[in-house]
Design a protein around this motif. Structure first.
Motif, PDB file in Angstrom:
ATOM      1  N   THR A 193      24.850 -17.238 -16.837  1.00 11.42           N
ATOM      2  CA  THR A 193      25.723 -17.382 -16.814  1.00 11.42           C
ATOM      3  C   THR A 193      26.288 -16.086 -17.487  1.00 11.42           C
ATOM      4  OG1 THR A 193      25.031 -17.089 -19.284  1.00 11.42           O
ATOM      5  CG2 THR A 193      25.309 -19.272 -18.194  1.00 11.42           C
ATOM      6  N   CYS A 194      25.967 -14.473 -16.558  1.00 12.88           N
ATOM      7  CA  CYS A 194      26.567 -13.464 -17.054  1.00 12.88           C
ATOM      8  C   CYS A 194      27.267 -13.721 -15.351  1.00 12.88           C
ATOM      9  CB  CYS A 194      25.830 -12.627 -17.013  1.00 12.88           C
ATOM     10  SG  CYS A 194      24.833 -12.200 -18.918  1.00 12.88           S
ATOM     11  N   VAL A 195      26.762 -13.592 -15.029  1.00 14.53           N
ATOM     12  CA  VAL A 195      27.497 -13.816 -13.138  1.00 14.53           C
ATOM     13  C   VAL A 195      28.477 -15.195 -13.401  1.00 14.53           C
ATOM     14  CG1 VAL A 195      27.255 -14.376 -11.517  1.00 14.53           C
ATOM     15  CG2 VAL A 195      25.848 -12.567 -12.533  1.00 14.53           C
ATOM     16  N   LEU A 196      28.336 -16.200 -13.652  1.00 16.27           N
ATOM     17  CA  LEU A 196      29.271 -17.122 -14.090  1.00 16.27           C
ATOM     18  C   LEU A 196      30.867 -16.617 -14.371  1.00 16.27           C
ATOM     19  CD1 LEU A 196      27.184 -20.637 -14.884  1.00 16.27           C
ATOM     20  CD2 LEU A 196      28.283 -19.385 -12.542  1.00 16.27           C
ATOM     21  N   ALA A 197      30.563 -15.814 -15.963  1.00 11.31           N
ATOM     22  CA  ALA A 197      31.020 -15.169 -16.819  1.00 11.31           C
ATOM     23  C   ALA A 197      32.030 -14.467 -16.000  1.00 11.31           C
ATOM     24  CB  ALA A 197      31.228 -14.519 -18.306  1.00 11.31           C
TER      25      ALA A 197
END
Length: 387
Positions: free
Chosen positions: A227-231
């Motif tokens: 989710t850090c990549v998604l964000a």
């Protein structure tokens, strides 16, 4: 008499402008049930309330708007592991948004330590589960409607005065949170499973980390995704910046930030770059600006998935897929008997099937068209600039 009349009329506005403390609790009701009653062992402490009010009055949003105190409220004021903290639902009319402000107290003074924005006005006081960040990890503050709260791995989280015990929430992995709601006037039968997704403790302010997940599809959609990549700026959730006036507002919540209805559908298996066939998926989710989509390439060898930036939902979707060594463009549409895609002559098509075409990223701007029976849709794609 004239002097007395002027003095009397002048006193009214002055009195109205006099500083007032924030309300403690919030006056939203579900029948006779007060949804957000005062919580915490400092809720009745007038000095703490005054200090919290002063800190909220001094706080400014990233675009320099302030909270409207009469329509804001202290949802929790108490000591957690010996440290005074407060949670405030702040109404910011200039942005038409709800902010959850978390404050910490020290020596009788308070300061805002976290500030997350939910772009749906009033959401915070009509919600039932709010995120709290503490030194020992994620906790949740729940409304009076909540009977039970399940955290990651569906483990029950003990509740004390509305505040949960710490939950095992990773930094960059989405986990489910489920509340059981009691029967109330608005929910005569209650609700056995009010589902949310926590996008992880690595979610940075002012991005709100909880996403509604009523069907549970979001938990399945984000399985195995960072989710850090998604964000990130090129990830699906962070790639479309919010514009205020005629300028991008990089410190504001991105327009592509998810609010609800995260789902995934398979676009089929594709073999890219000479590798083994791998699954190509399309994510979709709701934001305050409408539905957004992106694509996810999940390598067959189990290595890290590759994700595209977001694209607003349109009849013809275009995605930049940053495959290592060969950036690609994915064209996707709902195929029908009468639909047909046209690409510029000489364009190499690595994948070509109804509803899906994959091509190398163009070196200059190119336009693609999707013809349906009643209308032709055009999309232009330019090469991505390195950051």
């Amino acid at each position: 008499m004239l002097t007395a009349l002027l003095a009397a009329t002048a006193c009214g506005p002055v009195a109205d402008r006099a500083p007032r403390d924030l309300r403690v609790g919030y006056d939203s009701l579900d029948g006779t049930l007060k949804v957000w009653p005062p919580r915490g062992d400092l809720a009745a402490d007038a000095a703490a309330t005054s200090a919290i009010t002063d800190a909220v009055r001094d706080w400014r949003s990233p675009i320099d708007d302030r909270a409207h105190l009469p329509s804001s409220g202290i949802l929790f004021s108490g000591r957690v592991d010996g440290t005074p903290i407060a949670l405030v639902a702040a109404d910011v009319p200039g942005e038409s948004a709800s902010w959850l402000l978390q404050l910490a107290g020290d020596g009788g003074r308070y300061a805002v330590t976290r500030a997350t924005e939910y772009t749906d006005p009033g959401y915070l006081v009509y919600s039932d589960v709010l995120p709290v960040h503490t030194a020992d990890g994620r906790r949740y503050l729940v409304s009076a409607r909540v009977q039970q709260l399940l955290g990651p791995q569906d483990r029950a989280l003990p509740l004390t005065d509305g505040l949960s015990a710490p939950a095992d929430v990773p930094a960059c992995t989405a986990v489910g949170v489920t509340a059981t709601l009691r029967a109330t006037e608005s929910l005569p039968r209650g609700r056995a499973a009010d589902r949310l997704l926590d996008l992880g403790t690595g979610t940075t302010d002012p991005r709100y980390p909880l996403v509604r997940d009523e069907s549970g599809a979001g938990r399945r959609a984000l399985t195995g995704l960072d989710t850090c990549v998604l964000a990130g700026e090129r990830g699906p959730f962070g790639s479309i910046p919010r514009r205020i006036g005629d300028r991008d507002a990089p410190r504001a919540v991105p327009t592509s930030w998810p609010m609800a209805k995260l789902t995934v559908r398979s676009l089929g298996e594709v073999a890219l770059g000479g590798g083994e066939p791998a699954e190509l998926q399309q994510l979709s989710w709701d934001t305050d600006a409408g539905t957004m989509t992106s694509v996810v390439y999940r390598p067959a060898d189990g290595s890290a998935p590759v994700v595209s930036p977001a694209d607003r939902a349109t009849p013809l979707q275009t995605y930049h897929l940053p495959m290592p060594g060969q950036p690609l463009v994915v064209l996707s549409w709902r195929a029908t008997r009468d639909s047909s895609l046209s690409v510029p002559p000489g364009t190499p098509q690595l994948v070509e099937r109804p509803g899906l075409v994959v091509i190398p990223e163009p070196t200059r701007t190119q336009t693609y068209s999707l013809a349906n029976t009643d209308k032709t849709h055009y999309r232009s794609v330019s090469p991505r600039r390195p950051r």
